[in-house]
Design a protein around this motif. Sequence first.
Motif, short mmCIF file in Angstrom:
data_model
loop_
_atom_site.label_atom_id
_atom_site.label_comp_id
_atom_site.label_asym_id
_atom_site.label_seq_id
_atom_site.Cartn_x
_atom_site.Cartn_y
_atom_site.Cartn_z
N ASP A 120 0.81 -1.22 0.00
CA ASP A 120 0.00 0.00 0.00
C ASP A 120 0.85 1.27 0.00
N ASP A 121 2.07 1.16 0.52
CA ASP A 121 2.95 2.33 0.54
C ASP A 121 3.25 2.84 -0.87
N LEU A 122 3.17 1.96 -1.85
CA LEU A 122 3.43 2.37 -3.23
C LEU A 122 2.35 3.30 -3.76
N GLU A 123 1.19 3.32 -3.10
CA GLU A 123 0.08 4.12 -3.60
C GLU A 123 0.09 5.54 -3.06
N SER A 124 1.01 5.88 -2.17
CA SER A 124 1.06 7.22 -1.58
C SER A 124 2.05 8.10 -2.33
N ASP A 125 2.02 9.40 -1.99
CA ASP A 125 2.94 10.38 -2.57
C ASP A 125 2.87 10.43 -4.09
N HIS A 126 1.67 10.27 -4.61
CA HIS A 126 1.49 10.32 -6.06
C HIS A 126 0.81 11.64 -6.38
N LYS A 127 1.59 12.67 -6.68
CA LYS A 127 1.04 14.01 -6.87
C LYS A 127 1.08 14.42 -8.33
N VAL A 128 -0.09 14.75 -8.85
CA VAL A 128 -0.20 15.16 -10.25
C VAL A 128 -1.22 16.28 -10.36
N GLU A 129 -1.16 17.00 -11.46
CA GLU A 129 -2.18 17.99 -11.73
C GLU A 129 -3.42 17.29 -12.27
N VAL A 130 -4.57 17.80 -11.89
CA VAL A 130 -5.82 17.17 -12.28
C VAL A 130 -6.57 18.06 -13.26
N SER A 131 -6.99 17.49 -14.38
CA SER A 131 -7.72 18.27 -15.37
C SER A 131 -9.17 18.44 -14.94
N GLU A 132 -9.86 19.37 -15.56
CA GLU A 132 -11.25 19.63 -15.22
C GLU A 132 -12.22 18.68 -15.93
N SER A 133 -11.77 18.02 -16.98
CA SER A 133 -12.65 17.13 -17.73
C SER A 133 -11.86 15.94 -18.25
N VAL A 134 -12.58 14.92 -18.67
CA VAL A 134 -11.92 13.74 -19.22
C VAL A 134 -11.24 14.10 -20.53
N SER A 135 -9.95 13.83 -20.61
CA SER A 135 -9.20 14.17 -21.82
C SER A 135 -7.97 13.29 -21.89
N LYS B 286 9.14 -3.15 -10.97
CA LYS B 286 10.22 -2.22 -10.64
C LYS B 286 9.89 -1.44 -9.38
N ALA B 287 8.64 -1.03 -9.24
CA ALA B 287 8.22 -0.29 -8.04
C ALA B 287 8.34 -1.16 -6.80
N ILE B 288 7.96 -2.43 -6.92
CA ILE B 288 8.07 -3.35 -5.78
C ILE B 288 9.53 -3.56 -5.39
N LYS B 289 10.38 -3.70 -6.41
CA LYS B 289 11.81 -3.90 -6.16
C LYS B 289 12.41 -2.69 -5.45
N ASN B 290 12.06 -1.50 -5.90
CA ASN B 290 12.55 -0.27 -5.26
C ASN B 290 12.01 -0.14 -3.85
N HIS B 291 10.77 -0.56 -3.66
CA HIS B 291 10.14 -0.50 -2.34
C HIS B 291 10.88 -1.41 -1.36
N LYS B 292 11.21 -2.61 -1.82
CA LYS B 292 11.92 -3.55 -0.96
C LYS B 292 13.31 -3.03 -0.61
N SER B 293 13.97 -2.40 -1.59
CA SER B 293 15.32 -1.87 -1.36
C SER B 293 15.30 -0.75 -0.34
N SER B 294 14.28 0.08 -0.40
CA SER B 294 14.21 1.24 0.50
C SER B 294 13.83 0.86 1.92
N THR B 295 13.19 -0.31 2.08
CA THR B 295 12.77 -0.73 3.41
C THR B 295 13.77 -1.67 4.09
N GLU B 296 14.77 -2.10 3.34
CA GLU B 296 15.77 -3.01 3.93
C GLU B 296 16.86 -2.25 4.68
#
Length: 534
Positions: free
Chosen positions: A95-110, A524-534
Amino acid sequence: MKSVQLIFLSIFLPFVAYAQEESQSLDTRINENFRNATSWFTDAIFAEIPITSEIGIPWVLIVLIIGASYFTGYFKFINIRGFFTAIKVVKGDYDDLESDHKVEVSESVSTTENNDNPDTIRVEGSDGEVSHFQALTAALSATVGLGNIAGVAIALSIGGPGATFWMILVGFLGMASKFVECTLGVKYREVDENGIVFGGPMYYLSKGLKERGLQRLGKILAVVFAVMCIGGSFGGGNMFQVNQAFQLFQYVTGGEESMFYGKGWLFGLIMAIFVGIVIIGGIKKIAKVTDKVVPVMVAIYVLAILIILGINYQSIPAAFGEIYNGAFSYEGVAGGFIGVLIQGFKRAAFSNEAGIGSSSIAHAAVKTNYAASEGLVALLEPFIDTVVVCTMTALVLIITGQISVGTEVSYEQGAILTSNALESGISWFPYVLTVAVILFAFSSMISWSYYGHQAWSYLFGRSKKAEYTYKTIFCIFVIIGAAASLQAVVDFADAMVFSMLVPNMIGLYLLAPKVKEELKRYKKAIKNHKSSTE
């Protein structure tokens, strides 16, 4: 809440009065006329390719099996290699992989120049609608049901114990198909201004194939899928479910002597009210119900099965022996080896719906940054539905001697066979099974209502008027399904469900490279996550 009650009263009370006046002869006339009008379509979808002089295999089944086998090889047995990762995702280990995901949000589907959808990113980041576990239970609630209870009895009655082996194999292969379609469901989903997610084959067919330069083909396939999905939601995902639940309920409570005999409309009305209350709330409400109902109903059913197996534990090795020997037997009924194989393939494919594309609609609403994470979660579906639940049902049917090989039975008779198998251990178990079947039917209906609504909104827009029009029609069909015996209608709806595989499998094959990219990104995200927590 008052407005919801008024809607139900205004719609259902006139219909109840009408349903009471309906006669069996009218059911028969409607059934015959509908069959005459639609049999060409049903026959075309379930047309069989001759294997021997006595037996054939439906072409839709061949497409599903070949597709599942291809994806199993293409993704290097993701059904095995990704299994424990999928469990960890459901548990929340990543679940930690789902945090800190910051992006700009558009006003409509595009769509951006890089073919990304900013609104989709918003859902993937912090909003979303449901958790991994809720998405899994919402999808499971549509697949775990009468196919596991009655369908297994049908397969074994025709093909013998050996059909179980081929059910397990198809469940295993189907895990790969589920992974592909549900990864795509998340990757190409959309979200409206209220944060409501819209996803499924309609979107990955239209948007994904546009990326491949096949925009016109994608739009055609998406529309075809949506039309078939709506029809399937009214029939196989609604009428069939409530009808079979009522038939078993009526049987257990006394058959023709039951106080509920001939009162399917009343059973349907009660179910329609509960279904309506849940589906009015959308996927969040559905998920909140299914993440409680599904574990309970599966636990009830599995507990009943385990008790019977426990009582007859000495017979389990012999039952597995019958399954193995029967799977490769060239003798017996229904065309011998080929017949046994086909029955196992057919019931497993019809049970877990892998390759049909329906489950990706529920999985698309998950909260995640990584599409492949939900694809991995989804591959658990066929394992739970077919490899575990169907196998346990088969063992009980074999051990208790309920199977009379060579006898073709209906779904109603199949459910009764399973009920009798449970009754052989403890007399009151049929009542437990009846509760489980009603819960199975209820959860299947609310999930299929979501699938149908998503397809409906794709064709007719996302307005509240369109939404409530569909949901009202759906609830009316709940009552019709319980009150009438319109087998031709259900057959037609089942054909529509399986016709969904045609546009879906084309899309899965063409978009498989996109799924591979998503899988690499998640790994790749899982691998990086494991490396950062070891």
